[in-house]
Design a protein around this motif. Sequence first.
Motif, PDB file in Angstrom:
ATOM      1  N   ARG A 103       0.921  -1.149   0.047  1.00 29.94           N
ATOM      2  CA  ARG A 103       0.007   0.265   0.034  1.00 29.94           C
ATOM      3  C   ARG A 103       0.799   1.209   0.056  1.00 29.94           C
ATOM      4  O   ARG A 103       0.565   2.218  -0.787  1.00 29.94           O
ATOM      5  N   ARG A 104       1.978   1.240   0.878  1.00 31.00           N
ATOM      6  CA  ARG A 104       2.630   2.456   0.885  1.00 31.00           C
ATOM      7  C   ARG A 104       3.611   2.523  -0.442  1.00 31.00           C
ATOM      8  O   ARG A 104       3.748   3.714  -0.628  1.00 31.00           O
ATOM      9  N   LEU A 105       3.919   1.618  -0.793  1.00 30.41           N
ATOM     10  CA  LEU A 105       4.937   1.635  -2.299  1.00 30.41           C
ATOM     11  C   LEU A 105       4.011   2.236  -3.230  1.00 30.41           C
ATOM     12  O   LEU A 105       4.263   2.835  -4.197  1.00 30.41           O
ATOM     13  N   ALA A 106       2.839   1.666  -3.372  1.00 29.52           N
ATOM     14  CA  ALA A 106       1.759   2.168  -4.421  1.00 29.52           C
ATOM     15  C   ALA A 106       1.456   3.524  -4.099  1.00 29.52           C
ATOM     16  O   ALA A 106       1.327   4.405  -5.112  1.00 29.52           O
ATOM     17  N   ARG A 107       1.388   4.110  -2.956  1.00 34.98           N
ATOM     18  CA  ARG A 107       1.215   5.360  -2.706  1.00 34.98           C
ATOM     19  C   ARG A 107       2.451   6.473  -3.027  1.00 34.98           C
ATOM     20  O   ARG A 107       2.139   7.386  -3.969  1.00 34.98           O
ATOM     21  N   LEU A 108       3.438   5.884  -2.985  1.00 33.96           N
ATOM     22  CA  LEU A 108       4.811   6.530  -3.181  1.00 33.96           C
ATOM     23  C   LEU A 108       4.967   6.621  -4.896  1.00 33.96           C
ATOM     24  O   LEU A 108       4.971   7.563  -5.531  1.00 33.96           O
TER      25      LEU A 108
END
Length: 153
Positions: A103-108
């Motif tokens: 989720r965090r990598l997708a947001r980044l």
Amino acid sequence: MTARPDLMSDPGGAPEADLQAAICSLNPARFAGERIGGALVELQAARQDVEKAVERILAEAEAMLDGDTSVERAIAVMEACAVHDIVGQRLTKVEALLAELDRRLARLAGAAALTALPEAESPSEARQRELWLNGPARPAEGLSQADADRLFE
């Protein structure tokens, strides 16, 4: 923070603050040390738990085959099978970490408007693909057990 302008702005107009927030949300020090390190420990422990349980089940089964069919042997096998609960708990922790990291990598990637670059297949990946060394298929992928059984009929 000094950064290349082409990495800090995207065609969709996401401001630099969004990208900085996305990078900060990764919290690399925590993920790299505490969370990913912890997940690796959980995976190693799960493997050890399964190995111990399988060794115990096999030992009890061998004793049964040698004629000792006591209730204690059956209970020992059932106790060893409880490993699924412990392993399940450990794997749930790892799944949660991977989902959060995803989720965090997708947001980044979204904040930075990153696009994937084509990657060349490594020699190791090519060997695994060619020799079918990729382990069991995922659910609903690959050959079913029934299909495999039909091959040998």
